[in-house]
Design a protein around this motif. Structure first.
Motif, PDB file in Angstrom:
ATOM      1  N   GLU A 188       0.866  -1.176   0.000  1.00  0.00           N
ATOM      2  CA  GLU A 188       0.000   0.000   0.000  1.00  0.00           C
ATOM      3  C   GLU A 188       0.901   1.223   0.000  1.00  0.00           C
ATOM      4  O   GLU A 188       1.758   1.365   0.877  1.00  0.00           O
ATOM      5  N   PHE A 218       1.660   3.778   4.755  1.00  0.00           N
ATOM      6  CA  PHE A 218       2.161   3.334   3.460  1.00  0.00           C
ATOM      7  C   PHE A 218       3.417   2.493   3.677  1.00  0.00           C
ATOM      8  O   PHE A 218       4.343   2.907   4.375  1.00  0.00           O
ATOM      9  N   TYR A 422      -9.675   9.367  -2.363  1.00  0.00           N
ATOM     10  CA  TYR A 422      -8.477   8.656  -1.947  1.00  0.00           C
ATOM     11  C   TYR A 422      -8.810   7.535  -0.979  1.00  0.00           C
ATOM     12  O   TYR A 422      -8.199   6.451  -1.023  1.00  0.00           O
ATOM     13  N   PHE A 426      -8.291   3.008  -1.770  1.00  0.00           N
ATOM     14  CA  PHE A 426      -7.681   1.982  -0.925  1.00  0.00           C
ATOM     15  C   PHE A 426      -8.722   1.053  -0.312  1.00  0.00           C
ATOM     16  O   PHE A 426      -8.478  -0.152  -0.184  1.00  0.00           O
ATOM     17  N   GLU A 427      -9.886   1.582   0.069  1.00  0.00           N
ATOM     18  CA  GLU A 427     -10.899   0.700   0.647  1.00  0.00           C
ATOM     19  C   GLU A 427     -11.418  -0.296  -0.383  1.00  0.00           C
ATOM     20  O   GLU A 427     -11.715  -1.451  -0.046  1.00  0.00           O
ATOM     21  N   ASN A 430      -9.015  -3.034  -0.487  1.00  0.00           N
ATOM     22  CA  ASN A 430      -9.227  -3.898   0.678  1.00  0.00           C
ATOM     23  C   ASN A 430     -10.326  -4.914   0.404  1.00  0.00           C
ATOM     24  O   ASN A 430     -10.232  -6.089   0.765  1.00  0.00           O
ATOM     25  N   ARG A 434      -7.272  -7.623  -1.194  1.00  0.00           N
ATOM     26  CA  ARG A 434      -6.062  -7.083  -0.585  1.00  0.00           C
ATOM     27  C   ARG A 434      -4.804  -7.467  -1.373  1.00  0.00           C
ATOM     28  O   ARG A 434      -3.809  -7.889  -0.797  1.00  0.00           O
ATOM     29  N   LEU A 437      -2.234  -1.759  -3.701  1.00  0.00           N
ATOM     30  CA  LEU A 437      -2.476  -0.603  -4.560  1.00  0.00           C
ATOM     31  C   LEU A 437      -1.388   0.433  -4.340  1.00  0.00           C
ATOM     32  O   LEU A 437      -1.031   0.749  -3.194  1.00  0.00           O
ATOM     33  N   SER A 442       1.999   9.536  -4.785  1.00  0.00           N
ATOM     34  CA  SER A 442       1.923   9.883  -3.369  1.00  0.00           C
ATOM     35  C   SER A 442       2.753  11.106  -3.013  1.00  0.00           C
ATOM     36  O   SER A 442       2.648  11.624  -1.897  1.00  0.00           O
ATOM     37  N   CYS A 467      -6.006   8.450   3.166  1.00  0.00           N
ATOM     38  CA  CYS A 467      -5.112   7.304   2.998  1.00  0.00           C
ATOM     39  C   CYS A 467      -4.750   6.700   4.349  1.00  0.00           C
ATOM     40  O   CYS A 467      -4.732   5.470   4.510  1.00  0.00           O
ATOM     41  N   CYS A 471      -5.761   2.803   5.089  1.00  0.00           N
ATOM     42  CA  CYS A 471      -4.639   1.867   5.132  1.00  0.00           C
ATOM     43  C   CYS A 471      -4.303   1.407   6.546  1.00  0.00           C
ATOM     44  O   CYS A 471      -3.231   0.814   6.759  1.00  0.00           O
TER      45      CYS A 471
END
Length: 657
Positions: A188, A218, A422, A426-427, A430, A434, A437, A442, A467, A471
């Motif tokens: 991530e 991250f 954002y 990421f969600e 998930n 998983r 990403l 960034s 994020c 994360c």
């Protein structure tokens, strides 16, 4: 050589160009859609220059390779390159050390000299602390080095930090899965292009930015097309536990061209792998961005360069196809889009514009160019067309709030869209197994309104905290496609008997429904635990999620505004700040009867300027009536000394019923 790219309100111009013929170069200096053309193309000396006294025998390019037993004991092979031994005219001996472990032997000649556990028992089955990436454990480093002696006198030495860790991978089902120290590793993080447009980055700058990545949870940075070259970058990634996806210097074939001199390219590749291979942060090598290298280069990198110089490391040909995926999208999309568009693979590039906070916009451009959005915004990468497609961002924001009337209003309301987008990127990853990403991007190498999580001035905006929320190694989230609550456990071990709580509210803060469920959360899992049933007759909702341990500790929380934003009047907020040295504890209370949405804290100096860089434990959060939140703030790295002032801002300050 090559074109000068003048960005405008419509588009950024073509990426890349003729510099690729001489790769490796700082190819992006010619201009890309994420930075402007660099006049002079960054020609000249860019790395540190040292005058070093050495004897006739030299050592360089150390390497530590670890193999772990099932019970976590490490067998270590330590290597270093020796030059000059064959003509030294005396007895040449090489000594090495890793922490308290020491080893030595006579050098038979020039070349790579290795110490193997089969020959040195002290390197076999070592009970040592391991190096782990962010979220998985501590990135433990040991003092290590080699010294070469001629007849007992030191001729040269090299000192470095070693991390004991083992990388592995599995792509047998066509999808790349990474492992570290025997545990599956979920990447991530984000892509870096340049550290800074004119390469004006030093150790302090790298420390700030890599630490920002740690704060966002991250655990990986992709060194896109190998454009980051400073040793300090890798040192900081080692120190903070951020793994590096290392590209070679081949851009997308359409942004090329291929290098003219393949022998020079491979000589540089050998030199570069030799230089950076000592760093435990290295996760994999990649031949080309969004394409395959020329066949001869690909074969040499895969079969000779990487396996001979950095044994045990993964090489993949293509950053966006094959066992991984990519290709964006790069424009703002509704949150639900990301959940429905998943490849089921590690996705190397996905992003959207990140409009800066108003304070940063004022630093980017003259006041007369800030509104309406036009040419100057285009010069800072916020163009109507192109991959970033600013028209999409503007449209989504207008759908939520109506038309904006000023730059300040646009930048402030834009933080809501930044947070939503954002977080959703990421969600959604998930929810889709998983696999991992990496954002495009960034980090911002110049004042840009596209593709970053913090800006050029080290301002962590709403995207940063989105994020950080998404994360979390243990996380509760809402899936808009399945209309369910999910518990995501990236690397927190097996956690039984957790409690998931869901509260549904209207936009005035009235409770419409509450649900709870007991959920077991295995390590490396996403578990659906609650179905979200929205009451009839209400157009907009607030969702409050909490995940609690057996003893009632809040392990994760989350807050959503659905399906569109309808902010009430500003809530009456109060706060209490207790300062200790270069940090503060702030408690914010909502004693009003309406929600406080997207609350932003800003620590400022006496003149009202933002204190940067800065660390907030949370920001851009929401408080229901009667709620309070405690936020830890640290400005240790900013150089500010004194008592800061604190500003509070919320969505209702700019848009309300």
């Amino acid at each position: 050589p090559g074109a000068v790219k003048e960005k405008n309100a419509r588009w950024t111009g073509y990426n890349g160009g003729v510099l690729g013929a001489d790769n490796p170069t700082f190819h992006a200096s010619i201009g890309w859609d994420w930075m402007t053309t660099v006049r002079g193309r960054n020609c000249g000396i860019w790395n540190d220059v040292r005058l070093v006294e050495k004897g006739p025998v030299e050592v360089s390019d150390p390497l530590v390779v670890s193999k772990l037993s099932p019970d976590g004991l490490a067998s270590i092979t330590a290597s270093v390159l020796v030059k000059g031994a064959e003509s030294a005219g005396g007895k040449v001996e090489l000594e090495g050390w890793i922490g308290d472990i020491a080893f030595s032997k006579e050098v038979p000649g020039d070349g790579e000299i290795s110490f193997c556990p089969a020959d040195f028992p002290q390197l076999r089955d070592c009970n040592m602390d391991l190096w782990w990436p962010v979220g998985y454990g501590d990135p433990v480093l040991y003092d290590a080095g080699f010294a070469v002696k001629i007849d007992g006198n030191v001729s040269d030495s090299v000192h470095f930090k070693a991390g004991i860790r083992e990388m592995a991978w599995d792509d047998s089902d066509g999808r790349l899965k990474l492992y570290i120290n025997g545990r599956r590793f979920v990447p991530e993080g984000g892509n870096w292009g340049f550290p800074e447009q004119n390469l004006l980055f030093g150790p302090k700058d790298y420390d700030i930015c890599i630490d920002y990545h740690r704060q966002m949870h991250f655990n990986m940075i992709r060194n896109w097309v190998g454009q980051v070259g400073d040793e300090e970058f890798y040192d900081c990634c080692d120190r903070y536990g951020v793994m590096v996806w290392q590209d070679f210097w081949l851009a997308n074939p359409s942004d090329g061209p291929d290098p003219d001199d393949e022998s020079m390219f491979l000589a540089n590749a050998r030199d570069w792998v030799s230089r950076i291979r000592r760093h435990p942060c290295l996760a994999l090598y990649c031949g080309r961005n969004e394409g395959n290298p020329p066949e001869t280069l690909d074969k040499a990198l895969r079969s000779e360069v990487v396996p001979s110089l950095h044994p045990g490391m993964l090489y993949i040909s293509n950053s966006a196809d094959g066992v991984v995926s990519g290709h964006g999208p790069y424009r703002a999309m509704p949150a639900g889009y990301y959940f429905s568009d998943q490849s089921g693979k590690l996705h190397s590039e996905r992003g959207m514009p990140n409009v800066p906070v108003y304070e940063s916009l004022c630093k980017m451009m003259p006041a007369e160019d800030m509104w309406p959005i036009g040419e100057m915004w285009g010069k800072h990468d916020f163009t109507r067309d192109g991959a970033q497609k600013a028209t999409s961002y503007i449209s989504l924001l207008a759908e939520a709030f109506g038309e904006c009337n000023s730059a300040e209003e646009f930048c402030t309301l834009g933080q809501w869209l930044n947070y939503e987008g954002y977080r959703a990127m990421f969600e959604s990853a998930n929810a889709a197994g998983r696999m991992g990403l990496l954002l495009w991007m960034s980090h911002s190498c110049w004042p840009s309104a596209a593709w970053c999580t913090y800006d050029y001035y080290y301002q962590p905006g709403a995207a940063f905290f989105a994020c950080k929320k998404a994360c979390e190694p243990l996380h509760i989230q809402y899936n808009p496609i399945s209309s369910s609550v999910e518990v995501v456990n990236i690397c927190r071990g097996n956690l039984p008997s957790l409690t998931a709580e869901l509260g549904i509210y209207d936009y005035k803060g009235a409770l419409l429904g509450r649900q709870t469920a007991t959920v077991d959360s295995p390590d490396d899992s996403t578990v659906s635990c609650l179905r979200v049933d929205f009451p009839d007759g209400t157009e907009s909702y607030l969702l409050k999620l909490r995940l609690l341990s057996e003893d009632g500790e809040v392990l994760s929380d989350n807050f959503y505004m659905l399906p569109r934003v309808t902010p009430c009047r500003p809530a009456g907020l109060s706060h209490e700040m207790k300062i200790s040295g270069n940090s503060a504890t702030v408690t914010v209370r909502n004693s009003d009867d309406v929600p406080a949405l997207l609350v932003r804290l800003s620590a400022t100096d006496r003149k009202g300027g933002e204190i940067l860089p800065i660390e907030y434990s949370d920001n851009w959060f929401s408080l229901l009536p009667g709620e309070e939140k405690t936020v830890q703030i640290s400005w240790e790295k900013s150089g500010f000394r004194g008592r800061p002032a604190l500003k509070l801002q919320q969505l209702g300050d700019f848009r309300a019923e």
